[in-house]
Design a protein around this motif. Structure first.
Motif, PDB file in Angstrom:
ATOM      1  N   THR A   1       2.901   0.988   3.263  1.00 31.28           N
ATOM      2  CA  THR A   1       4.233   0.298   3.286  1.00 31.28           C
ATOM      3  C   THR A   1       5.369   0.663   2.289  1.00 31.28           C
ATOM      4  O   THR A   1       6.467   0.767   2.563  1.00 31.28           O
TER       5      THR A   1
ATOM      6  N   THR B   1       6.106   3.773   1.601  1.00 30.84           N
ATOM      7  CA  THR B   1       6.656   5.013   1.980  1.00 30.84           C
ATOM      8  C   THR B   1       7.033   4.842   3.496  1.00 30.84           C
ATOM      9  O   THR B   1       7.731   5.752   3.995  1.00 30.84           O
ATOM     10  N   GLY B   2       6.286   3.844   4.134  1.00 30.30           N
ATOM     11  CA  GLY B   2       6.814   3.845   5.746  1.00 30.30           C
ATOM     12  C   GLY B   2       6.101   4.760   6.563  1.00 30.30           C
ATOM     13  O   GLY B   2       6.362   5.173   7.650  1.00 30.30           O
ATOM     14  N   ILE B   3       5.132   5.397   5.843  1.00 29.62           N
ATOM     15  CA  ILE B   3       4.457   6.637   6.528  1.00 29.62           C
ATOM     16  C   ILE B   3       3.173   6.007   6.861  1.00 29.62           C
ATOM     17  O   ILE B   3       1.989   5.960   6.058  1.00 29.62           O
ATOM     18  N   HIS B   4       3.004   5.530   8.086  1.00 28.86           N
ATOM     19  CA  HIS B   4       1.876   4.806   8.452  1.00 28.86           C
ATOM     20  C   HIS B   4       0.650   5.616   9.153  1.00 28.86           C
ATOM     21  O   HIS B   4       0.644   5.749  10.151  1.00 28.86           O
ATOM     22  N   VAL B   5       0.048   6.380   8.242  1.00 28.42           N
ATOM     23  CA  VAL B   5      -0.989   7.123   8.371  1.00 28.42           C
ATOM     24  C   VAL B   5      -2.092   6.925   7.864  1.00 28.42           C
ATOM     25  O   VAL B   5      -1.999   6.366   6.558  1.00 28.42           O
TER      26      VAL B   5
ATOM     27  N   LYS C   1      -4.664   8.261   6.450  1.00 28.32           N
ATOM     28  CA  LYS C   1      -4.999   9.056   5.030  1.00 28.32           C
ATOM     29  C   LYS C   1      -3.651   9.460   4.534  1.00 28.32           C
ATOM     30  O   LYS C   1      -2.750  10.348   5.329  1.00 28.32           O
ATOM     31  N   LEU C   2      -3.153   8.985   3.575  1.00 27.89           N
ATOM     32  CA  LEU C   2      -1.919   9.204   2.897  1.00 27.89           C
ATOM     33  C   LEU C   2      -2.261   9.497   1.363  1.00 27.89           C
ATOM     34  O   LEU C   2      -2.672   8.587   0.645  1.00 27.89           O
ATOM     35  N   GLU C   3      -1.602  10.551   0.635  1.00 26.73           N
ATOM     36  CA  GLU C   3      -1.836  10.581  -0.830  1.00 26.73           C
ATOM     37  C   GLU C   3      -0.696  11.453  -1.281  1.00 26.73           C
ATOM     38  O   GLU C   3      -0.113  12.250  -0.617  1.00 26.73           O
ATOM     39  N   GLN C   4      -0.524  10.862  -2.561  1.00 30.03           N
ATOM     40  CA  GLN C   4       0.437  11.645  -3.202  1.00 30.03           C
ATOM     41  C   GLN C   4       0.094  12.871  -3.692  1.00 30.03           C
ATOM     42  O   GLN C   4      -0.917  12.992  -4.378  1.00 30.03           O
ATOM     43  N   LYS C   5       0.986  14.086  -3.567  1.00 32.36           N
ATOM     44  CA  LYS C   5       0.695  15.412  -4.296  1.00 32.36           C
ATOM     45  C   LYS C   5       1.385  15.518  -5.481  1.00 32.36           C
ATOM     46  O   LYS C   5       0.979  16.238  -6.093  1.00 32.36           O
TER      47      LYS C   5
ATOM     48  N   THR D   1       0.959  -1.394  -0.185  1.00 26.47           N
ATOM     49  CA  THR D   1      -0.021  -0.173  -0.238  1.00 26.47           C
ATOM     50  C   THR D   1       0.819   1.322   0.047  1.00 26.47           C
ATOM     51  O   THR D   1       2.322   1.160   0.221  1.00 26.47           O
ATOM     52  N   LEU D   2       0.483   2.352  -0.304  1.00 31.91           N
ATOM     53  CA  LEU D   2       1.173   3.666   0.092  1.00 31.91           C
ATOM     54  C   LEU D   2       1.699   3.902   1.387  1.00 31.91           C
ATOM     55  O   LEU D   2       2.883   4.135   1.384  1.00 31.91           O
TER      56      LEU D   2
END
Lengths: 268, 310
Positions: free
Chosen positions: B210, B212-216, B218-222, B207-208
């Motif tokens: 895993t 990026t390792g940012i376990h939040v 709601k995470l989206e690419q800008k 997933t996004l």
């Protein structure tokens, strides 16, 4: 390869290496190649593994690493990197390092995180065994994964095999290219000591990129990984990337963080 | 993945040729070989198809002049193994043609050749399928169904080709081959349906978070860091719309499996030659669409990093 076949026969079984999603630092060897058991299999670890550590806490997304990497590699012995239609409507080109931007959280509690990514020089690189010509290889002396441009046939299979999208084909030269960890800089005696490190590391204005040997417990990178909780990307696939990322740290400002009626700041 | 037409052409043509040769070999082992003239024609056709497929695969390379190097890493690379087994299979087919398979030569030679052809054809199917199935993070591909479907589709197309050849070369009628083609087509249909159904239900491990390792939550690419395309945005995305994908899925199912099966039944019932010809033509188109779908449905985890231009 054999373990992949075994995994394949196990169909949906998870990979042999199990770990928490957040932390999967590279194994720090004591001295020389050692066998470490991962999920029951013995794997040789290298004595020395050069890698980058990217500090997401200080990266500001300035793309200096992107441009310095492109500059260094486009003026090197291998010839220019593809840079087509640079001023046209549809430019395209080859970069070894790209910086992406993510937003975490929901407004107004959001954070913008700039995310540089280049080849992670995995300890078990999936791009190496799939290469049919042997152009993709991992150096035993320092663990850098490289492409031999004279052997590469541009079949793109290694790019399919890399879950991180770290390998790109150079459209002009029609061979696969990737971050070389500036192997032509770090060992060049004609460069100054300051220049004997990857171009991106030197260029970063905030010091978000660290370079060193992750197998050496006292190196700058190993200390950073240990103390700041460095982690791997996509640990679920067992590629054991050598490059590690340092997470954001929460900082509470005494001046601007609003406190509630009881006078306590919100929890991080 | 972005389906590369050269790879689609290569795998479908070669698969059909392999199926044709396997049909000849099985008939020989079963004690009722085809006539010598038919076998020579069929083997020549198979050889021509394999060589054409091999040529098509060269179009996929950035540096085809170095293609000979592709055989060197057979110890670790499935692509390397295929690069060895494919010419070996062409040699086996050529050997059969040169050795006058079917002519009054010692039966042992026929048996040996047939067994060799079966083994090498199976090996080639296995190597070709494993090129895709060994990529464990492309979860649509990393499954035994990939190998099974390559074999089933190869056999179905090869059997249909053989059945059509029987009708159009004046070879004594062989209903068994048409029956086998019908069964194989239905099995291949079932196999591909299962695979497509499975693909729809895969909950991807990456997933996004895993990636990026940012376990939040709601995470989206800008921004993916560049405003225009790159290799990463072309090689791993098919550019079809969702409705386009559905059209291709329909064409694949109808053209490769449903209509040919129906037409084979018509052929068995009426003996009308056009039924086989139409089935062959439709299956050719349908299998190209099906192989396109095979590539298009594969979701590469690297796509997580390339979503938004900004």
């Amino acid at each position: 390869m054999i373990e992949w076949l075994q995994r394949l026969l196990g169909a949906e079984a998870p990979p042999a290496v199990s770990h928490t999603p957040a932390a999967d630092p590279p194994s720090v060897a004591q001295s020389g190649p050692t066998s470490t058991a991962t999920g029951g299999e013995a794997t040789e670890t290298l004595a020395r593994q050069l890698a980058l550590v990217i500090d997401l806490n200080v990266c500001v997304g300035c793309h200096a690493c992107v441009t310095s990497c492109k500059e260094w590699n486009t003026s090197g012995a291998a010839g220019p990197l593809a840079d087509e239609n640079a001023y046209g409507a549809d430019p395209t080109g080859t970069f070894f390092n790209r910086v992406q931007t993510y937003e975490a959280g929901t407004f107004p509690n959001t954070e913008t995180i700039h995310f540089p990514k280049s080849c992670l020089h995995c300890e078990e690189p999936p791009c190496v065994p799939v290469c049919p010509t042997g152009a993709s290889y991992k150096r035993a002396e320092d663990g850098i994964v490289l492409v031999d441009y004279d052997k590469c046939i541009g079949c793109k299979y290694c790019a399919w095999a890399c879950p991180y999208g770290a390998r790109e084909i150079d459209e002009t030269r029609q061979v696969m290219t990737k971050c070389t960890l500036c192997v032509d800089r770090i060992y060049d005696p004609k460069l100054s000591k300051d220049d004997q490190r990857p171009a991106c590391v030197k260029a970063c204005p905030t010091g978000a990129r660290l370079f060193g040997d992750v197998k050496d417990p006292e190196s700058e990178v190993s200390v950073a990984i240990r103390e700041r909780g460095g982690y791997s990307l996509m640990p679920e696939w067992g590629t054991r990337p050598a490059n590690q990322y340092l997470p954001r740290r929460v900082t509470i400002s005494a001046v601007t963080t609003p406190v509630d009626a009881a006078g306590t700041a919100p929890a991080p | 993945m972005n389906p590369a037409f050269s790879v689609i052409a290569f795998t479908t043509i070669a698969g059909a040729a392999q199926g044709l040769v396997v049909t000849l070999a099985v008939a020989m082992l079963a004690g009722s070989p085809f006539s010598p003239g038919f076998q020579r024609t069929a083997l020549l056709l198979a050889a021509a198809m394999l060589v054409a497929g091999l040529g098509a695969s060269f179009l996929h390379l950035g540096r085809p002049e170095r293609a000979w190097r592709a055989a060197t890493m057979w110890r670790t690379s499935w692509l390397s193994r295929e690069v060895i087994v494919l010419p070996a299979f062409i040699a086996v087919v050529g050997l059969g043609w040169l050795g006058g398979v079917g002519s009054p030569v010692a039966p042992l030679w026929h048996v040996l050749w047939s067994l060799l052809a079966l083994v090498v054809a199976a090996l080639l199917w296995y190597c070709t399928a494993m090129i895709y199935a060994c990529l464990r993070f492309i979860e649509e591909w990393a499954h035994p169904l990939t190998v099974l479907n390559f074999v089933l589709i190869g056999m179905a197309s090869g059997l249909l080709l053989c059945a059509a050849l029987v009708v159009f070369t004046g070879e004594p009628a062989r209903p068994a081959v048409t029956w086998a083609a019908l069964v194989a087509t239905l099995l291949a249909w079932a196999g591909r349906r299962r695979a497509v159904h499975r693909n729809a239900g895969i909950r991807h491990r990456s997933t996004l978070q895993t990636a990026t390792g940012i376990h939040v939550p709601k995470l989206e690419q800008k921004s993916m860091g560049m405003s225009a395309g790159s290799f990463n945005t072309r090689e791993f995305f098919h550019t079809a719309t969702a409705s386009g994908l559905r059209h291709v899925k329909r064409i694949a199912e109808l053209g490769a499996f449903a209509l040919p099966a129906l037409l084979l039944v018509v052929g068995l019932l009426t003996g009308a030659a056009w039924a086989w010809a139409l089935a062959l033509a439709l299956q050719a188109v349908g299998l190209v669409a099906d192989r396109w779908l095979f590539f298009a449905q594969a979701k590469h985890p690297q796509n997580l990093y390339y979503q938004v231009v900004s």
